[in-house]
Structure formats: structure tokens, C-alpha cells
Design an enzyme around this catalytic site. Sequence first.
Site, short mmCIF file in Angstrom:
data_model
loop_
_atom_site.label_atom_id
_atom_site.label_comp_id
_atom_site.label_asym_id
_atom_site.label_seq_id
_atom_site.Cartn_x
_atom_site.Cartn_y
_atom_site.Cartn_z
CG ASN A 99 -1.59 -1.07 1.10
OD1 ASN A 99 -3.27 -0.48 0.07
ND2 ASN A 99 -2.03 -2.48 1.47
CD GLU A 100 4.43 1.96 -2.70
OE1 GLU A 100 4.76 2.23 -1.81
OE2 GLU A 100 4.88 0.78 -3.54
#
Length: 641
Positions: free
Chosen positions: A175-176
Site C-alpha cells: 500500500n504505497e
Amino acid sequence: MKTTMVKKKRDINHQPIGQFEETRFEKIHNVIFSDSNEASIRVAEEIAELIRKKQNQNRTCVLGLATGSSPIRVYEELVRMHKEEGLSFQNVVTFNLDEYLPMEKSNIQSYHYFMHEHLFNHIDIDPENVHIPDGTVATEDTTAYCLGYERKIKEYGGLDFQLLGIGRTGHIGFNEPGSHYNSGTRVITLDHITRVDAAPSFLGIANVPRKAITMGISTVRKAKRIILLGWGENKAEIIKKTIEGEISSQVPATYLQNHSNCTFILDTGAASELTKNKTPWLVDACEWTEELKAKAIIWLCEETGKTVLSLTDKDYNDNGMADLLSKEDSYDLNIQIFNKLQHTITGWPGGKPNADDTHRPERAEPAKKRVIIFSPHPDDDVISMGGTFDRLVEQGHEVHVIYQTSGNIAVSDTDARKFAEIAMNLNPSEKVQKIINSINNKQDSQIDSPELRRLKGDIRRSESYAATRYMGLKDAHVHFLDLPFYETGTIKKNNLSEEDIALMVDIIKQIKPHQIYAAGDLADPHGTHKVCLDAVLEALKRLKPEPFIKDCWLWLYRGAWHEWDINEIEMCVPMSPGQVLKKRNAIFCHQSQKDGVMFQGDDSREFWMRAEERNRDTANKYKDLGMSSYAAMEAFVRHKF
């Protein structure tokens, strides 16, 4: 003025154990261990306790699992508990966080391969209970696949426990930055920094996939219990942002601040930037040890832009250090730290002969010392302490350089082919042709053949000789151990073996040094530098009964990425502009590592540029504190083994 709030303190299992004051700085519960090994064992114990509890209830235990270097030791301990203590995984169902896309399961870089290599192949879990995102799913099927992954987790009642690591972008799973609080399992484009960090495993950033499948933030935060692992100084900055910063999609891990049962398990390196550790005098009353005084006063100089001797009572009072003045006068404090810093500076790293060494970092006697410089890779010696290396040789000490690993994995196929073709032109042979063919026919992520690894090792060995000869060292004083733990042909190394330690013990016993220099880079607990230092320390432990060990001092240097904090430094060796240039030229001898180096890290500069910048920065910091001005300085910390 500092404000505080009272919260219940929880242990690793999150059971209330009393009351304590927690400052306003921290928003996530965290436990700090002296090293990642002890911390990993504790986490494994919590997981095992949960599994057994569920077994006693005849219920399924649903685990969310992570990959990367951080959880490796946790998995090793779970495997040990299964084999030695009978811990069964028959009631366990697992869901992994993520997988690269596209990625074949058989690829050694796949998380499917990682999980089976480190855990699933060694325990009694039912293969049907193992769920890892499929990196081979077709583009048009990814949406349905991701929804199905979410549905499976819900069918099992959600995650009982989620194990996490953290990336330098603040990502959990993949989850950037920019990930939404309510995001579910989906395909995501990887951040450049994430791909840079993964580059060593893929032998270059060009080989790192640009996309991945990941559990979403919403999926993770629904877990009943979350533990995030953080090891090493390279994670310290993002750990501080996550624990002390505001919740932001730019640092997705900050979403965990809203989880009611989340604990960060950290080692001292990862926790080093937290306010309670970096500047504890801003949090609460301190026990002012000599080390803490030095740290605080140097910090105060940086905050005020003043030299040590120009600090005033007002500077101390205005910056949370009034209680220190209640014990000592500011003038006396300033003099103490000024003298401490001044006494670390020496142009005689092997000790100055016929001099009073009371306030010098090294002993005057013996005037000519036997010195070992341990270099984890075949260029760390000149990159990290080339100026000091030069001084030791020039001042007549018996210097030995010992390269602990071959460094073969860092040589590109292009360079290897170049040397093989030269060899073929000089003396055609089937052996050389076989190497050329293996390079030409090599598939993605295929492990190098033993012959190719040998060639790559020879390339690095010849470069090392070129550098040590340039520094004036005899070939007889250059040693190559080729420690077996490194020789896997992949980025993943074996654990230290008795053979590794025996090689270390033998070479130290042979030389009987008065001084040892070793790499003190501990940022990655599974990195080669850390393993090589462990080998040094274990060898010295075993050699403790030997008489020569009593007179042996161990000095630790840092590599191309980090430097010791000024308050930690115990010996600082100045370099003239000429020595800086000589160090640069020695680094240039390592041609295979000069242009387009394979393991660049997050810094696009070449190693010689990083080293010069670091050494110049150290000199400038000393100058700003009121010391003499030098072109550059190399720093060391003495390890009291």
C-alpha cells in the site's frame, strides 16, 4: 512546555500491566529490543501462543503474513518450535499480504517461493490453507481475483493476527503513498523507492516488476491483532513519521494509529529517531550520563548554530536542558564536551609513538602494530576507511586486509562476459567458452553457474589487488576468505556456519593483531555487513583465552550510506585534500563497481561520491562545533568486546 497524558501500558500481548506516562509525541504503542533476534523470538512466541489457544478451542487460527527481511527470524523460530517443541500448524490458515505482478511461483524472487523457503516447506500446515496472491493472474481477471481474495478472508472470519513490515515509503503490504483508508485487495503500481529497495534481490532495478497485488489498508486494519516489525537505522526515519506524525495517505502506515490492538516491535536502530530516544530531555527528566550529556550538548549546538564553547545558560534553558544546569555550570559543561571532541581527533590511527597517550584514542605502544582491516566486500576497506588505511601503511604498521566475501554477486553479466571474451582471445578453452555460453543462455533470475561465480569473484579479487597495491600494501598481506555463507549465488545468504567461524578464527590467530577494523553497518539485520561483523565478534569470543587478545582493540567503521553520530565517535582521522584524492583513486580500482553499480541503494551517486560527501560532512560538523577545519574525516567507534 511539555504536556503528557496517562495511558495504560501494555506488554507485547497487549495485556495491561500498570500505569505510565506516555508523552504526546507517540501515537502507536511500541516495544524496543536491544536486537532483532530477541524481538523476533518474542513475536514468534506470541504467534505460537495464539495458535495453541485456538487449538484448545478447536478453532481455526487465521494469520496474515509478510515477506521481506524483517520477518525471516520470526519464521525461523516458528520452524524451530514446530520441530523441537511440537508446535502444530494443522489448524492454521494463512493469507499473505502481497505478490509481484507478473511473477511466476517458481521464480526465486516471488513471495510464493519466499514463504515456502522460509516457512511452509518446514511445518505441517495443510497446503490448501496457504493463500498467497497469484502473480500469474491475467490482467483482465485481476479485479475478480482480488475480490475473491477478500471474500476468502471474510469466509474464515477475518484475520486473527497480522504480521507487517514497513517500507521506507511508509507502505504496509504494497500500500504505497496515496493509498486510501478503505482500500481493499487490489493491483497497485510500486513506488520508485520500493523498487530501488527491491533491486538487490532482482540483481538490478530494471528487473523489478512495476506492479503488485496487495491486501488493502482496510483489509489490514480489520485484523484483530497487528504487529509491525522494524529493524535497523534505515527504517528509523519512517518509523518516527509513523509513530509520531499525523495520519496521512502519504505515509500509509500512519493509518495504524487508529487500530486498537497494534504494537510496533523495534530494535534500537529503528527506534533511534523517536523523540524519547533521540532527545529524551524533551520528553521527561533524564539521568544525565556522560554519553547523554555529550549527545544533548552536540544537539544543542546544531539547534542554535553555535560552537560548543559559545553556548550560554539561556541556550540550555530555552531548549529543555535546564535540569542539566542544576548539576553543572554551562562553562564547565562546554569545556568537558569540547575536550572530549578534541581528544577524538588524531592523525595517528595506530597510536603516536613516544607520546603521552592519556587523552589519545589509541595507545602509543607498541609503536608498530599488527593491524587487520576486515572488509565484508572487496571494496569496503577503501570506501569506508581509505584515508585511515593510507595513514596506517605510511606510518609503518603491519597492515593486513582481509576480504570476508567474494562479492561475486555484485558483478554484472556484462562485465563477466567482457573478461571471459578477453580470456578466450588470449587462450581459447572449453572452460571459458562454457562460461560465455552460460551468460548468453542465462534466463531471468537464474542462479549463476559455479564457473561464472568463480569468474566474477576473480574479477573482484583482481580489483582488490589493484587497490591495495596502489595503497602500498604487499600482496602477501592481502587475504581472501570467501566465507561459505555468502556463496549461494543469490541475494539470500546462508546462516553463519562453523566453517565460516573457523576461517575467521584461523586468520586472526595467525596474525595476532593489536588492532582490528571491521564494518559496523547494522542497518539491515540480514545484510552481509551485519553477518560479517557477527563473524568477527564470534571469532574474538572464541579467541578470548589467547594472550594476544588482551592487547587487541576493535574499531568499527561505517560504510557508504551512514556515519556515526558525532557524540558516538571515539576516533576521527583527518584527511588532507591529497589523501581524499588518493582514496578516490583507490576506489576507482574497483572498476566493476564504478559505473552502474548493481546494488546502488536509494542514492544514485557512485560510491566514491557518497564516501567523500560523508567524510566532508563529518569534517564540517567538527568545524561547526568549534574544532579545527579539515578537508575530510573518517570516524570510528571502539567496540569493547
